[in-house]
Design a protein around this motif. Structure first.
Motif, PDB file in Angstrom:
ATOM      1  N   PRO A 136      33.292  18.011  37.726  1.00  0.00           N
ATOM      2  CA  PRO A 136      33.751  19.118  37.476  1.00  0.00           C
ATOM      3  C   PRO A 136      33.005  20.430  37.851  1.00  0.00           C
ATOM      4  O   PRO A 136      31.637  20.126  37.774  1.00  0.00           O
ATOM      5  CB  PRO A 136      34.265  19.234  35.878  1.00  0.00           C
ATOM      6  CG  PRO A 136      33.045  18.265  35.312  1.00  0.00           C
ATOM      7  CD  PRO A 136      32.920  17.334  36.381  1.00  0.00           C
ATOM      8  N   PRO A 137      33.454  21.286  38.349  1.00  0.00           N
ATOM      9  CA  PRO A 137      32.391  22.470  38.748  1.00  0.00           C
ATOM     10  C   PRO A 137      32.071  23.021  37.439  1.00  0.00           C
ATOM     11  O   PRO A 137      32.336  22.993  36.467  1.00  0.00           O
ATOM     12  CB  PRO A 137      33.613  23.355  39.483  1.00  0.00           C
ATOM     13  CG  PRO A 137      34.961  23.197  38.877  1.00  0.00           C
ATOM     14  CD  PRO A 137      34.893  21.753  38.606  1.00  0.00           C
ATOM     15  N   PRO A 138      30.634  23.676  37.862  1.00  0.00           N
ATOM     16  CA  PRO A 138      30.056  24.328  36.606  1.00  0.00           C
ATOM     17  C   PRO A 138      31.050  25.456  35.930  1.00  0.00           C
ATOM     18  O   PRO A 138      31.568  26.151  36.808  1.00  0.00           O
ATOM     19  CB  PRO A 138      28.649  24.868  37.216  1.00  0.00           C
ATOM     20  CG  PRO A 138      29.119  24.962  38.527  1.00  0.00           C
ATOM     21  CD  PRO A 138      29.826  24.004  39.075  1.00  0.00           C
TER      22      PRO A 138
ATOM     23  N   LEU B 114      40.026  52.007  32.590  1.00  0.00           N
ATOM     24  CA  LEU B 114      40.425  51.570  33.928  1.00  0.00           C
ATOM     25  C   LEU B 114      39.216  50.892  34.684  1.00  0.00           C
ATOM     26  O   LEU B 114      39.506  50.112  35.503  1.00  0.00           O
ATOM     27  CB  LEU B 114      40.799  52.542  34.787  1.00  0.00           C
ATOM     28  CG  LEU B 114      42.303  53.263  34.416  1.00  0.00           C
ATOM     29  CD1 LEU B 114      42.741  54.389  35.432  1.00  0.00           C
ATOM     30  CD2 LEU B 114      43.451  52.217  34.387  1.00  0.00           C
ATOM     31  N   ALA B 115      38.075  50.679  34.040  1.00  0.00           N
ATOM     32  CA  ALA B 115      36.936  50.051  34.542  1.00  0.00           C
ATOM     33  C   ALA B 115      37.134  48.665  34.065  1.00  0.00           C
ATOM     34  O   ALA B 115      36.464  47.623  34.460  1.00  0.00           O
ATOM     35  CB  ALA B 115      35.632  50.700  34.147  1.00  0.00           C
ATOM     36  N   PHE B 116      37.841  48.341  32.942  1.00  0.00           N
ATOM     37  CA  PHE B 116      37.945  47.256  32.313  1.00  0.00           C
ATOM     38  C   PHE B 116      38.613  46.115  32.912  1.00  0.00           C
ATOM     39  O   PHE B 116      38.509  44.740  32.895  1.00  0.00           O
ATOM     40  CB  PHE B 116      38.335  46.999  30.986  1.00  0.00           C
ATOM     41  CG  PHE B 116      37.242  47.852  29.818  1.00  0.00           C
ATOM     42  CD1 PHE B 116      36.702  46.754  29.046  1.00  0.00           C
ATOM     43  CD2 PHE B 116      36.901  49.018  29.830  1.00  0.00           C
ATOM     44  CE1 PHE B 116      35.645  47.111  28.217  1.00  0.00           C
ATOM     45  CE2 PHE B 116      35.803  49.432  29.045  1.00  0.00           C
ATOM     46  CZ  PHE B 116      35.144  48.356  28.050  1.00  0.00           C
ATOM     47  N   PRO B 117      39.656  46.428  33.824  1.00  0.00           N
ATOM     48  CA  PRO B 117      40.366  45.154  34.471  1.00  0.00           C
ATOM     49  C   PRO B 117      39.481  44.378  35.447  1.00  0.00           C
ATOM     50  O   PRO B 117      39.343  43.277  35.478  1.00  0.00           O
ATOM     51  CB  PRO B 117      41.438  45.948  35.260  1.00  0.00           C
ATOM     52  CG  PRO B 117      41.788  47.320  34.480  1.00  0.00           C
ATOM     53  CD  PRO B 117      40.444  47.472  33.851  1.00  0.00           C
ATOM     54  N   ALA B 118      38.579  45.290  36.145  1.00  0.00           N
ATOM     55  CA  ALA B 118      37.681  44.828  36.902  1.00  0.00           C
ATOM     56  C   ALA B 118      36.491  43.955  36.501  1.00  0.00           C
ATOM     57  O   ALA B 118      36.229  42.963  36.733  1.00  0.00           O
ATOM     58  CB  ALA B 118      37.116  45.824  38.084  1.00  0.00           C
ATOM     59  N   LEU B 119      36.188  44.418  35.303  1.00  0.00           N
ATOM     60  CA  LEU B 119      35.087  43.935  34.619  1.00  0.00           C
ATOM     61  C   LEU B 119      35.574  42.410  33.892  1.00  0.00           C
ATOM     62  O   LEU B 119      35.039  41.456  34.105  1.00  0.00           O
ATOM     63  CB  LEU B 119      34.865  44.838  33.233  1.00  0.00           C
ATOM     64  CG  LEU B 119      33.613  44.130  32.339  1.00  0.00           C
ATOM     65  CD1 LEU B 119      32.354  43.926  32.969  1.00  0.00           C
ATOM     66  CD2 LEU B 119      33.514  44.981  30.990  1.00  0.00           C
ATOM     67  N   GLY B 120      36.920  42.475  33.554  1.00  0.00           N
ATOM     68  CA  GLY B 120      37.377  41.351  32.960  1.00  0.00           C
ATOM     69  C   GLY B 120      37.761  40.225  34.063  1.00  0.00           C
ATOM     70  O   GLY B 120      37.427  39.071  34.145  1.00  0.00           O
ATOM     71  N   ALA B 121      38.058  40.683  35.169  1.00  0.00           N
ATOM     72  CA  ALA B 121      38.185  39.763  36.339  1.00  0.00           C
ATOM     73  C   ALA B 121      37.047  39.119  36.946  1.00  0.00           C
ATOM     74  O   ALA B 121      36.850  37.986  37.168  1.00  0.00           O
ATOM     75  CB  ALA B 121      38.730  40.527  37.351  1.00  0.00           C
ATOM     76  N   SER B 122      35.701  40.134  36.870  1.00  0.00           N
ATOM     77  CA  SER B 122      34.513  39.482  37.331  1.00  0.00           C
ATOM     78  C   SER B 122      33.813  38.419  36.329  1.00  0.00           C
ATOM     79  O   SER B 122      33.519  37.388  36.941  1.00  0.00           O
ATOM     80  CB  SER B 122      33.910  40.639  37.321  1.00  0.00           C
ATOM     81  OG  SER B 122      33.869  41.770  38.490  1.00  0.00           O
ATOM     82  N   VAL B 123      34.289  38.459  34.980  1.00  0.00           N
ATOM     83  CA  VAL B 123      33.969  37.631  33.952  1.00  0.00           C
ATOM     84  C   VAL B 123      34.491  36.334  34.204  1.00  0.00           C
ATOM     85  O   VAL B 123      33.829  35.181  34.051  1.00  0.00           O
ATOM     86  CB  VAL B 123      33.931  38.399  32.688  1.00  0.00           C
ATOM     87  CG1 VAL B 123      33.545  37.282  31.655  1.00  0.00           C
ATOM     88  CG2 VAL B 123      32.837  39.414  32.571  1.00  0.00           C
ATOM     89  N   ALA B 124      35.805  36.510  34.441  1.00  0.00           N
ATOM     90  CA  ALA B 124      36.808  35.115  34.281  1.00  0.00           C
ATOM     91  C   ALA B 124      36.849  34.478  35.455  1.00  0.00           C
ATOM     92  O   ALA B 124      37.316  33.392  35.581  1.00  0.00           O
ATOM     93  CB  ALA B 124      38.128  35.703  33.874  1.00  0.00           C
ATOM     94  N   MET B 125      36.854  35.228  36.664  1.00  0.00           N
ATOM     95  CA  MET B 125      37.091  34.547  37.863  1.00  0.00           C
ATOM     96  C   MET B 125      36.607  33.215  38.177  1.00  0.00           C
ATOM     97  O   MET B 125      36.935  32.033  38.755  1.00  0.00           O
ATOM     98  CB  MET B 125      36.951  35.294  39.052  1.00  0.00           C
ATOM     99  CG  MET B 125      38.008  36.296  39.450  1.00  0.00           C
ATOM    100  SD  MET B 125      38.219  37.277  40.918  1.00  0.00           S
ATOM    101  CE  MET B 125      36.747  38.335  40.548  1.00  0.00           C
ATOM    102  N   PRO B 126      35.078  32.931  37.887  1.00  0.00           N
ATOM    103  CA  PRO B 126      34.568  31.875  38.033  1.00  0.00           C
ATOM    104  C   PRO B 126      34.926  30.767  37.064  1.00  0.00           C
ATOM    105  O   PRO B 126      34.636  29.382  37.436  1.00  0.00           O
ATOM    106  CB  PRO B 126      33.043  32.138  37.246  1.00  0.00           C
ATOM    107  CG  PRO B 126      32.885  33.521  37.599  1.00  0.00           C
ATOM    108  CD  PRO B 126      33.982  34.110  37.306  1.00  0.00           C
ATOM    109  N   LEU B 127      35.828  31.021  36.024  1.00  0.00           N
ATOM    110  CA  LEU B 127      36.510  29.769  35.325  1.00  0.00           C
ATOM    111  C   LEU B 127      37.705  29.194  36.044  1.00  0.00           C
ATOM    112  O   LEU B 127      37.968  28.067  35.473  1.00  0.00           O
ATOM    113  CB  LEU B 127      36.930  30.410  34.103  1.00  0.00           C
ATOM    114  CG  LEU B 127      35.987  31.056  33.124  1.00  0.00           C
ATOM    115  CD1 LEU B 127      36.536  31.802  31.968  1.00  0.00           C
ATOM    116  CD2 LEU B 127      34.806  30.297  32.699  1.00  0.00           C
ATOM    117  N   ALA B 128      38.050  29.706  37.026  1.00  0.00           N
ATOM    118  CA  ALA B 128      39.361  29.317  37.858  1.00  0.00           C
ATOM    119  C   ALA B 128      39.148  27.845  38.132  1.00  0.00           C
ATOM    120  O   ALA B 128      39.944  27.026  38.230  1.00  0.00           O
ATOM    121  CB  ALA B 128      39.852  30.313  38.700  1.00  0.00           C
ATOM    122  N   GLY B 129      37.881  27.777  38.835  1.00  0.00           N
ATOM    123  CA  GLY B 129      37.872  26.459  39.235  1.00  0.00           C
ATOM    124  C   GLY B 129      38.051  25.302  38.469  1.00  0.00           C
ATOM    125  O   GLY B 129      38.411  24.091  38.665  1.00  0.00           O
ATOM    126  N   GLY B 130      37.358  25.470  37.290  1.00  0.00           N
ATOM    127  CA  GLY B 130      37.220  24.360  36.199  1.00  0.00           C
ATOM    128  C   GLY B 130      38.551  24.367  35.636  1.00  0.00           C
ATOM    129  O   GLY B 130      38.741  23.098  35.465  1.00  0.00           O
TER     130      GLY B 130
END
Length: 403
Positions: free
Chosen positions: A199-201, A54-70
């Motif tokens: 484009p954003p980094p 159950l720690a992996f959802p937050a881990l996945g979110a933290s890794v992927a959220m910076p990609l949303a802007g691109g």
């Protein structure tokens, strides 16, 4: 973003569309949470292994959220939200089909990554609609998320009561929610990048302003996670109440938060973000004091209710302030979202660790101290009260603003 002009009617329609998106997003979370015991049995994992997974959802979110802007820059805001929301609703099916710990962790990583990216995209569009309307709507949008979570959890509770297979339940829920999300996304604002806009980094540290705003969100989400996961335990173990009364405390806390968020926009428009969060922090602190020193179930339950009331609008206002805090709102929103997700991840385990070393009373003393921080540092949200365009006529056209 390109200079697209929307009428006031189109902007108001987009508001309802984004609200529906928030409700769909919340319904996925509620649908998943109620079937965690079934998923644990199906994957054959222990309580400790489940805690790891159950720690992996937050881990996945933290890794992927910076990609949303691109993604939004490349495909446009509407298409990006449509795709990311569909990815999130369909990801609901993954945890229930995982046969072991490894596959469950991988499934929850993807589940969390899709949750985080769609979360950033919908909050960015919510802030854009709020800018165009010239009044607060973010609290109500997050209230719709809470309402969606309650609906999803109610349906999940019914499915569990009937003994249904979570794979079938989640497949049906994913199909319904995906369809609802696609319909809602058809009416959100279709913002496109300007031709000369870089484009954003792909990955970048959030701006300093987002770190300060995120610190406020951290305090609020820490209190929320602690109260959701430990309020029932607090009443049952510390105050020796029945399991039913303890569960009612958690339900009351959740309902208080949802109702406060749905009503919060009028308060924000009347008093502004800073004063609202200062008063909210004072209420949350008072609630924490009642929890720690009350000594009776009624007083403690009142304290948790005040805690829910006090923290309800803080995170929506953090997202709104992040969206106005600089030249790259998506990056700022992603930074705030990452900090709040991290807080939600560490809060339950931190409370448990401190309680094991001392007591739950001491643990909620820490929550009370963090609640004081809401009132003390509310001034960092001042950007959320500036430069809001006003719509003075029902048919006025509202020019594009950079989200």
């Amino acid at each position: 973003m390109s200079a697209v002009v929307y009428s006031a009617v189109e902007v108001r329609r987009a508001r309802f569309a984004v609200a529906a998106v928030f409700a769909v997003h919340g319904a996925v979370t509620g649908s998943f949470a109620t079937r965690v015991p079934w998923i644990q049995d199906h994957a054959g994992v222990s309580a400790g292994q489940l805690g790891l997974a159950l720690a992996f959802p937050a881990l996945g979110a933290s890794v992927a959220m910076p990609l949303a802007g691109g993604i939004s820059h490349r495909f446009g805001a509407r298409a990006a939200l449509r795709g990311l929301l569909a990815l999130w609703t369909l990801a609901l099916t993954l945890p229930s089909i995982a046969p072991n710990l490894l596959t469950l962790c991988l499934a929850l990583f993807v589940y969390g990554a899709s949750a985080g990216m769609s979360d950033v995209a919908m909050n960015a569009l919510g802030v854009e609609v709020e800018n165009r309307l010239g009044k607060s709507i973010m609290s109500g949008l997050h209230g719709m998320w809470s309402a969606g979570a309650l609906i999803g959890s109610a349906a999940g509770t019914l499915a569990a009561h009937l003994g249904s297979d979570a794979r079938l339940h989640h497949a049906l829920a994913a199909a319904v929610l995906t369809a609802a999300g696609l319909v809602a996304c058809a009416w959100v604002l279709d913002l496109q990048p300007a031709e000369d806009e870089d484009p954003p980094p792909r990955f970048a540290l959030p701006p300093r302003s987002a770190l300060l705003i995120g610190a406020i969100g951290f305090c609020a989400v820490f209190a929320e996670g602690a109260s959701l996961d430990w309020s029932a335990v607090y009443l049952k173990d510390e105050l020796e109440t029945s399991a039913g009364l303890a569960a009612a405390c958690t339900t009351g806390f959740t309902l208080t938060m949802a109702l406060a968020r749905l009503a919060g926009d009028k308060v924000v428009d009347r008093f502004g973000s800073v004063r609202t969060v200062r008063v909210s922090g004072a209420l949350a602190t008072l609630g924490g004091v009642l929890i720690v020193v009350g000594g009776s179930p009624v007083v403690a339950m009142s304290g948790f209710a005040l805690m829910g009331l006090g923290i309800a609008v803080v995170v929506p206002l953090c997202f709104a302030a992040a969206g106005r805090s600089g030249a790259n709102p998506s990056l700022a929103i992603a930074g705030v979202a990452t900090i709040t997700y991290t807080s939600g991840l560490v809060a339950p385990s931190a409370i448990g660790t401190l309680a094991q070393a001392t007591s739950l009373v001491v643990s909620f003393g820490l929550v009370t101290v963090l609640s004081c921080g809401l009132a003390a540092f509310a001034g960092v949200l001042r950007a959320g009260d500036r430069d809001r365009p006003k719509i003075s006529k029902p048919d006025a056209a509202v020019p594009d603003r950079r989200p």
